[in-house]
Scaffold this motif. Sequence first.
Motif, PDB file in Angstrom:
ATOM      1  N   GLY A  17      36.173 -32.823  82.292  1.00  0.00           N
ATOM      2  CA  GLY A  17      36.211 -34.132  82.793  1.00  0.00           C
ATOM      3  C   GLY A  17      38.011 -34.397  82.120  1.00  0.00           C
ATOM      4  O   GLY A  17      38.811 -34.936  82.768  1.00  0.00           O
TER       5      GLY A  17
ATOM      6  N   SER B  77      30.934 -30.121  79.253  1.00  0.00           N
ATOM      7  CA  SER B  77      31.288 -30.650  80.301  1.00  0.00           C
ATOM      8  C   SER B  77      31.993 -31.789  80.522  1.00  0.00           C
ATOM      9  O   SER B  77      32.910 -32.067  81.189  1.00  0.00           O
ATOM     10  CB  SER B  77      29.894 -31.105  80.894  1.00  0.00           C
ATOM     11  OG  SER B  77      29.174 -29.907  81.210  1.00  0.00           O
ATOM     12  N   VAL B  78      32.076 -32.530  79.117  1.00  0.00           N
ATOM     13  CA  VAL B  78      33.013 -33.727  79.055  1.00  0.00           C
ATOM     14  C   VAL B  78      34.517 -33.327  79.105  1.00  0.00           C
ATOM     15  O   VAL B  78      35.345 -33.754  79.666  1.00  0.00           O
ATOM     16  CB  VAL B  78      32.681 -34.638  77.724  1.00  0.00           C
ATOM     17  CG1 VAL B  78      33.615 -35.577  77.564  1.00  0.00           C
ATOM     18  CG2 VAL B  78      31.295 -34.983  77.971  1.00  0.00           C
TER      19      VAL B  78
ATOM     20  N   TYR C 188      32.772 -35.098  87.738  1.00  0.00           N
ATOM     21  CA  TYR C 188      33.706 -35.967  87.582  1.00  0.00           C
ATOM     22  C   TYR C 188      34.433 -35.865  88.931  1.00  0.00           C
ATOM     23  O   TYR C 188      34.909 -34.855  89.450  1.00  0.00           O
ATOM     24  CB  TYR C 188      34.753 -35.767  86.675  1.00  0.00           C
ATOM     25  CG  TYR C 188      33.899 -35.777  85.359  1.00  0.00           C
ATOM     26  CD1 TYR C 188      33.864 -37.086  84.896  1.00  0.00           C
ATOM     27  CD2 TYR C 188      33.765 -34.696  84.483  1.00  0.00           C
ATOM     28  CE1 TYR C 188      33.064 -37.187  83.829  1.00  0.00           C
ATOM     29  CE2 TYR C 188      33.080 -34.874  83.423  1.00  0.00           C
ATOM     30  CZ  TYR C 188      32.548 -36.107  82.959  1.00  0.00           C
ATOM     31  OH  TYR C 188      31.870 -36.119  81.666  1.00  0.00           O
TER      32      TYR C 188
ATOM     33  N   PHE D 136      26.448 -39.192  75.930  1.00  0.00           N
ATOM     34  CA  PHE D 136      26.995 -37.695  76.123  1.00  0.00           C
ATOM     35  C   PHE D 136      25.965 -36.646  75.541  1.00  0.00           C
ATOM     36  O   PHE D 136      25.652 -36.795  74.172  1.00  0.00           O
ATOM     37  CB  PHE D 136      28.528 -37.529  75.752  1.00  0.00           C
ATOM     38  CG  PHE D 136      29.343 -37.967  76.698  1.00  0.00           C
ATOM     39  CD1 PHE D 136      29.231 -38.279  78.008  1.00  0.00           C
ATOM     40  CD2 PHE D 136      30.430 -38.251  76.113  1.00  0.00           C
ATOM     41  CE1 PHE D 136      30.057 -38.936  78.627  1.00  0.00           C
ATOM     42  CE2 PHE D 136      31.455 -39.084  76.890  1.00  0.00           C
ATOM     43  CZ  PHE D 136      31.359 -39.368  78.013  1.00  0.00           C
TER      44      PHE D 136
ATOM     45  N   GLY E 215      31.567 -42.240  82.177  1.00  0.00           N
ATOM     46  CA  GLY E 215      30.171 -41.899  81.506  1.00  0.00           C
ATOM     47  C   GLY E 215      29.133 -42.692  82.106  1.00  0.00           C
ATOM     48  O   GLY E 215      28.994 -42.777  83.587  1.00  0.00           O
TER      49      GLY E 215
ATOM     50  N   LYS F 260      25.818 -36.066  86.486  1.00  0.00           N
ATOM     51  CA  LYS F 260      26.253 -36.946  85.250  1.00  0.00           C
ATOM     52  C   LYS F 260      27.625 -36.550  85.115  1.00  0.00           C
ATOM     53  O   LYS F 260      28.486 -37.379  84.504  1.00  0.00           O
ATOM     54  CB  LYS F 260      25.086 -37.153  84.285  1.00  0.00           C
ATOM     55  CG  LYS F 260      24.917 -36.131  83.527  1.00  0.00           C
ATOM     56  CD  LYS F 260      23.762 -36.763  82.493  1.00  0.00           C
ATOM     57  CE  LYS F 260      22.913 -35.567  81.840  1.00  0.00           C
ATOM     58  NZ  LYS F 260      22.140 -34.855  82.683  1.00  0.00           N
ATOM     59  N   TYR F 261      27.667 -35.258  85.096  1.00  0.00           N
ATOM     60  CA  TYR F 261      29.362 -34.429  84.788  1.00  0.00           C
ATOM     61  C   TYR F 261      30.158 -34.277  85.748  1.00  0.00           C
ATOM     62  O   TYR F 261      31.039 -33.357  85.645  1.00  0.00           O
ATOM     63  CB  TYR F 261      28.938 -33.531  83.497  1.00  0.00           C
ATOM     64  CG  TYR F 261      28.263 -34.018  82.353  1.00  0.00           C
ATOM     65  CD1 TYR F 261      28.927 -35.066  81.279  1.00  0.00           C
ATOM     66  CD2 TYR F 261      27.078 -33.642  82.091  1.00  0.00           C
ATOM     67  CE1 TYR F 261      28.317 -35.398  80.308  1.00  0.00           C
ATOM     68  CE2 TYR F 261      26.410 -33.910  81.111  1.00  0.00           C
ATOM     69  CZ  TYR F 261      27.064 -34.777  80.031  1.00  0.00           C
ATOM     70  OH  TYR F 261      26.285 -35.316  79.014  1.00  0.00           O
TER      71      TYR F 261
END
Length: 276
Positions: free
Chosen positions: A56, A52-53, A15, A47, A256, A12-13
Amino acid sequence: MFGTLLWGFGNKYKYHLQKQSLAFNELPEAFRGLKIMHISDIHSGSFTDKKSVEKGIDKILAANADIILFTGDLVNDRADEMHDYQEMFSRLHAPMGVYSTLGNHDYGDYARWPSLEAKKANLERLKKVHADMGWRLLMNEHVVIQKDGQELALIGIENWSAKANFPKYGKLSEAYKGAEKYPFKILMSHDPSHWDAEVKTKYPDIDLMLSGHTHGMQFGIEIPGFKWSPVQYMYKQWAGLYEDGKQKLNVNRGFGFIGYPGRVGVLPEITVIELT
């Protein structure tokens, strides 16, 4: 299937940087080589991993785009979902600015509110989040982008869907008014069903439309020459580039996630589009 979904939690992270080079005869000379960063569907309320975000966001900035365009769904429902991420996303900047639109989740239609006034107040807070981050939120309007004495029109509308389950807040007729005179037009519209339903039929001089919304259902198969996802049975245009005559549509697979906290076969996406 269960094992595949478990494996998808770890994606999910992850990117993915998608690159597109798009050619247009009508593109003014000054904008040839323009690099657009297209992102969509942040869904900050989902989130759980700030580090991790942030990776991105670093990846977006490393692309050194001339302009950043975000096509809606900043949150799942509530403006305060951005509380822990607003400073992080405020780092996004580009020489020609950061522009944004709203998606269907941004209106709070899927949450329970104590009153209509509370729901409206939430939307106003969300608009302020865009402004505080330095993002220019386009609400059924257009702006003119200038470079070396030449111009193009950037049009942004509120959510407009051809699907009965999603709202039609967008008013392209209002946003388009005055943009007719510009030789090249980019439309930011969250839901790709808008392209077939209105854009292609009524606005054939809109050269490029940018959308998101589908997430590629966060589940599918994408290999060279073939892509499949269950979402294609609901959306004709659901991921990547589509063309009809001189008009083009790019559907971003989403930064996301929502619902299922993972990605199988359809990774979270940031897209760099170079105009030629």
